[in-house]
Design a protein around this motif. Sequence first.
Motif, PDB file in Angstrom:
ATOM      1  N   UNK A 113       0.837  -1.205   0.000  1.00 43.68           N
ATOM      2  CA  UNK A 113       0.000   0.000   0.000  1.00 43.68           C
ATOM      3  C   UNK A 113       0.868   1.250   0.000  1.00 43.68           C
ATOM      4  N   UNK A 114       0.414   2.249  -0.746  1.00 42.91           N
ATOM      5  CA  UNK A 114       1.153   3.510  -0.842  1.00 42.91           C
ATOM      6  C   UNK A 114       0.335   4.709  -0.378  1.00 42.91           C
ATOM      7  N   UNK A 115      -0.975   4.551  -0.195  1.00 41.84           N
ATOM      8  CA  UNK A 115      -1.837   5.654   0.264  1.00 41.84           C
ATOM      9  C   UNK A 115      -3.107   5.057   0.845  1.00 41.84           C
ATOM     10  N   UNK A 116      -3.839   5.886   1.572  1.00 44.13           N
ATOM     11  CA  UNK A 116      -5.079   5.440   2.215  1.00 44.13           C
ATOM     12  C   UNK A 116      -6.058   6.610   2.244  1.00 44.13           C
ATOM     13  N   UNK A 117      -7.362   6.281   2.163  1.00 46.06           N
ATOM     14  CA  UNK A 117      -8.381   7.325   2.303  1.00 46.06           C
ATOM     15  C   UNK A 117      -9.677   6.695   2.795  1.00 46.06           C
ATOM     16  N   UNK A 118     -10.322   7.398   3.706  1.00 46.91           N
ATOM     17  CA  UNK A 118     -11.682   7.074   4.144  1.00 46.91           C
ATOM     18  C   UNK A 118     -12.449   8.375   4.210  1.00 46.91           C
ATOM     19  N   UNK A 119     -13.662   8.370   3.680  1.00 50.25           N
ATOM     20  CA  UNK A 119     -14.422   9.615   3.597  1.00 50.25           C
ATOM     21  C   UNK A 119     -14.976  10.063   4.932  1.00 50.25           C
ATOM     22  N   UNK A 120     -14.898   9.210   5.946  1.00 46.10           N
ATOM     23  CA  UNK A 120     -15.423   9.573   7.246  1.00 46.10           C
ATOM     24  C   UNK A 120     -14.567   8.934   8.323  1.00 46.10           C
ATOM     25  N   UNK A 220     -14.959  16.214  -2.662  1.00 49.24           N
ATOM     26  CA  UNK A 220     -16.095  16.538  -1.809  1.00 49.24           C
ATOM     27  C   UNK A 220     -17.039  15.340  -1.748  1.00 49.24           C
ATOM     28  N   UNK A 221     -17.804  15.181  -0.663  1.00 48.10           N
ATOM     29  CA  UNK A 221     -18.627  13.978  -0.490  1.00 48.10           C
ATOM     30  C   UNK A 221     -19.602  13.702  -1.625  1.00 48.10           C
ATOM     31  N   UNK A 222     -20.121  14.730  -2.287  1.00 45.26           N
ATOM     32  CA  UNK A 222     -21.068  14.493  -3.378  1.00 45.26           C
ATOM     33  C   UNK A 222     -20.384  14.146  -4.691  1.00 45.26           C
ATOM     34  N   UNK A 223     -19.082  14.219  -4.726  1.00 45.40           N
ATOM     35  CA  UNK A 223     -18.352  13.821  -5.911  1.00 45.40           C
ATOM     36  C   UNK A 223     -18.443  14.778  -7.075  1.00 45.40           C
ATOM     37  N   UNK A 224     -18.863  16.009  -6.835  1.00 44.95           N
ATOM     38  CA  UNK A 224     -18.979  16.998  -7.902  1.00 44.95           C
ATOM     39  C   UNK A 224     -17.834  18.002  -7.912  1.00 44.95           C
ATOM     40  N   UNK A 225     -17.005  17.961  -6.868  1.00 46.67           N
ATOM     41  CA  UNK A 225     -15.933  18.939  -6.753  1.00 46.67           C
ATOM     42  C   UNK A 225     -14.678  18.242  -6.245  1.00 46.67           C
ATOM     43  N   UNK A 226     -13.550  18.619  -6.816  1.00 49.41           N
ATOM     44  CA  UNK A 226     -12.273  18.008  -6.460  1.00 49.41           C
ATOM     45  C   UNK A 226     -11.258  19.100  -6.158  1.00 49.41           C
ATOM     46  N   UNK A 227     -10.519  18.927  -5.065  1.00 47.79           N
ATOM     47  CA  UNK A 227      -9.471  19.859  -4.678  1.00 47.79           C
ATOM     48  C   UNK A 227      -8.112  19.197  -4.907  1.00 47.79           C
ATOM     49  N   UNK A 228      -7.217  19.942  -5.533  1.00 41.10           N
ATOM     50  CA  UNK A 228      -5.862  19.458  -5.772  1.00 41.10           C
ATOM     51  C   UNK A 228      -4.880  20.507  -5.257  1.00 41.10           C
ATOM     52  N   UNK A 229      -4.034  20.104  -4.318  1.00 45.27           N
ATOM     53  CA  UNK A 229      -3.041  21.015  -3.761  1.00 45.27           C
ATOM     54  C   UNK A 229      -1.690  20.695  -4.379  1.00 45.27           C
TER      55      UNK A 229
END
Length: 722
Positions: A113-120, A220-229
Motif C-alpha cells: 500500500x502507498x496511500x489510504x483514504x476514508x471519507x469519514x 467533496x462527499x457528493x463527488x462533484x468537486x475536487x481539490x488538488x493542492x
Amino acid sequence: MANATHALTQGDTRRRFKDRLARLSVTGGGIAVLLALLLIFFYLAYVVFPLFKSPSVELDGTFDLGFESPAVQLGMDDNNQLGFRYSDNGFLSVFSLEGEGGMVVREQLAKSSTSFYASQAYAGVSAYGLKDGTVSFQRLRFLSHYAEGKRTITPDIQRLDTVKLSNGLPVSSLSFALRQKDRVIAGIAGYWLNIVIERDGNEVLHAAVPTSPDANVLIAPRGRKLFEMVSNKLNVYSISDRRIDLRESVDIELVTGAMPVSMTLLAGGHSLMVRLDDGRLTQWFDVVKSGERSLTMVREFDTQDGYLAVEPHRNVFANLTPDGELTLWHAPSETQDSFELPAIAGQIDTLGFSPRADRLLVEKSKTLTLVDVDNAHPDVNIRSLWNRIWYEGYGEPDFVWQSTSGSESFEGKLSVVPVVFGTIKVAAYALLFAIPLAVGGAIYTAYFMPSGLRKVVKPTIEIMEALPTVILGFLAGLWLAPIVENHLPAVFLIFVAMPASFLLTAIVWSSLPRSIRKMLPPGGHLFVLVPLILILGYLAFQLGPWVETAFMGGDSRVFVTDVLGVNFDQRNAIVVGLAMGFAVIPTIFTIAEDAIFSVPSHLTNGSLALGATHWQTLTRVVLLTASPGIFSAVMMGLGRAVGETMIVLMATGNTPLMEWNPFEGLRTLSANIAVEMPESEVGSSHYRVLFLTAFILFSFTFLFNTVAEFVRQQLREKYRAL
C-alpha cells in the motif's frame, strides 16, 4: 369611627376569623403567584444553563498493543466499545476499549500500500492505493448481537472490489466519494491526476490531468468537486459524468502569506481546512461572486502546528500540539477551548473522534490514549446567538435562524436575533395600528360619549377580548392576506384617506353654525362618522384599480418587487399588524377608558368653570391625570403583542428575517417556540435554545411590566397635585 368599628369587631369572633382568613388568603395567593413566577424563571434557567457550560477533557486510558507500523486512521464504533486502526502497511486492527483492552481482530487488507483514504472518521468504506496503480476497497461494520440480555458487538470486515486507476504507477494520494449509484475515485499516480467514475460497476469516465507527484487530492462527499493542492496552488475541479474542468486556481501563499501543508474537509464537506506551514489553519468555502461560485478564505485560526481531527457531524475540530495542548474549535463562531494534557505530549501520529464526538483516540509512538471529551453544545455561545456569523453557503456574515434541513450534512444556525427582531417588529406594527384607535376610542367613550351609549359601546369592545386569537389568525391568513395582496392600493388609500377625512370633517363641523350642530342629538357624531367610514372604504376600493393602472403599471405587486426593489410576501407585517391590532385594541381600550373615566369630576368641572374649553380640559387636565393609566394600558398592550402566538403563527409566514420591510414576513419568539418545540430533540442544542428564547420572552414581559409600573408611579407623583 375607627374605634367604634374596632370595638364592634372585638366582640365578634366569627368576623375576626373571616377577616384573618381573607387576609391570609390574599397574602398566600400573592406569595403563591410570586413563587410560581420564580419557579418558571429558575426552571428556564436550569434548562438553558448547560448551553454555556465549558467543555471538559479527561484522560481515560492507555493501550499498548504492540503495533509495528504507523496508523493512517483511528476510529471507534457508535457505542465506544471497540476501536479500529488502519495502518500504512495495509493492516486493519480492531481492539476493545473497555477494561484492560485487547486485540479483537487483526487482518491485512492490502499489500504494497502507498496511500489510504476514508471519507469519514468512523466505520464504513475505505480504500488503499497500491503500488501497482490499483485501488482496493473494503468495508468495516460493527454488528450488535443480544444474548441473555447482554449486547455483544463484533466487527464485520468485507473486502470489496479493486479499481485500476493507473498503468503500473503507485498511487501516492487517494480520495473517493460514494453517491447513490456512482463512485468517483481520484488519485495521484506519477505526474498524473487520474479520475475514474463508475456507475453500477461500469466505468463511465476515466480522465487524466497533468500534475506533480507531490500533489494531494481531495474529493467533496457528493463527488462533484475536487481539490488538488500543488505546491502553493489549490486547484478546484468540477466533475461531471462526461468531463472534468478546472474551475479555478487559488494561490494560497498570495492570500495567506504562507505555504499550504495539508488539507481536510469539515463535516458535510462544504468547508475546506488548509494547514499552513506557520501552524495556522484557514477555512475556505464557495461564495457567490458576480453570479459565480468562488473558493474564498472565510476565516483563519491562530493555532500552533499539530495534528488535526474533525468531528463527523459538527463543524468542530481539534488541534493537538506536540507539547500536549489540545484545542477545540467551533469553526463558524471561531470560539476555542484549550486544555493542557502533558501526559500525551510528544509527536502525535494520528488523532480521531468517535462518531458521537464524545471521545478522542490519540496515537503517539504506536501507543493509544483514550480521551473523554464533554463538549455537548459547541455551536451555541454568546457570539453565535447575538453576532453575525459567516455560515457555509452565505455571501457574507449574517444573523441566521435555521434549525433544521433536509440534508444530513447540516449544522443548526441558532441566532436568536431574527426572532427577537421579529417580536419587536410585530409589536411595533400592531401598536402602530392599535394605539391611535384604542386610546382615541377610550377618550371619546369616557369623556365625550353619552352615558347611555357608553353602556353599550364599552362592553361590546371589551367582549372582543374574549374572541379566540386562533380565529383572528385564521381570518388574517386566509381572508385578510389575499385582500391586502389583491387590493394593495385600496388599502393604502384607506390608511391615508381616513385620518385626512376625519380631520377635514372636524374642521367643517366646527365651522358650521351652532344652530345646525345642535340639531344632532348627543352622540350623534356616529351618524356622521360611520357612513363616512363606509363611503371612504367603498371609494378606496373603487379608486384602487385606477391608481394601480395609472401609477403602478397595472400590477401593484410587480411594482413593489421590481420598481421599489423590496420583497413581497402575501402574509406580511401589514397583515399581522392589522390582525394583532384588533387583538390588542380591547386591552388598551379597557384600561385607558377606565383611567380616563375615573378622573374626578370636580377637576373637569372646575376647569370648565374657569373658562377652559372641553378640548383644553381634556388635554391639560384629564389626560395628564389619567396618564399613568393610559401608559399602563399601552404597556399591557405591548406585553400582549409580544406574547401573542396564534395570530403571528398563522398570519406571518414564519420567516425569520431581519427587515423592517412591511411587505415581508417575520417570526416571533412565541411562534418560534410553538412551531419548533414539538420537533426538537430533548436535551439537544436546538431544544435548549428554544428554552432560551422562552427565557428571553419571559424577561421581556418582566421588563415591560417593571418599566410600566415605574413610569406609572413617576407619572402619578408628578400629576398628584392635579
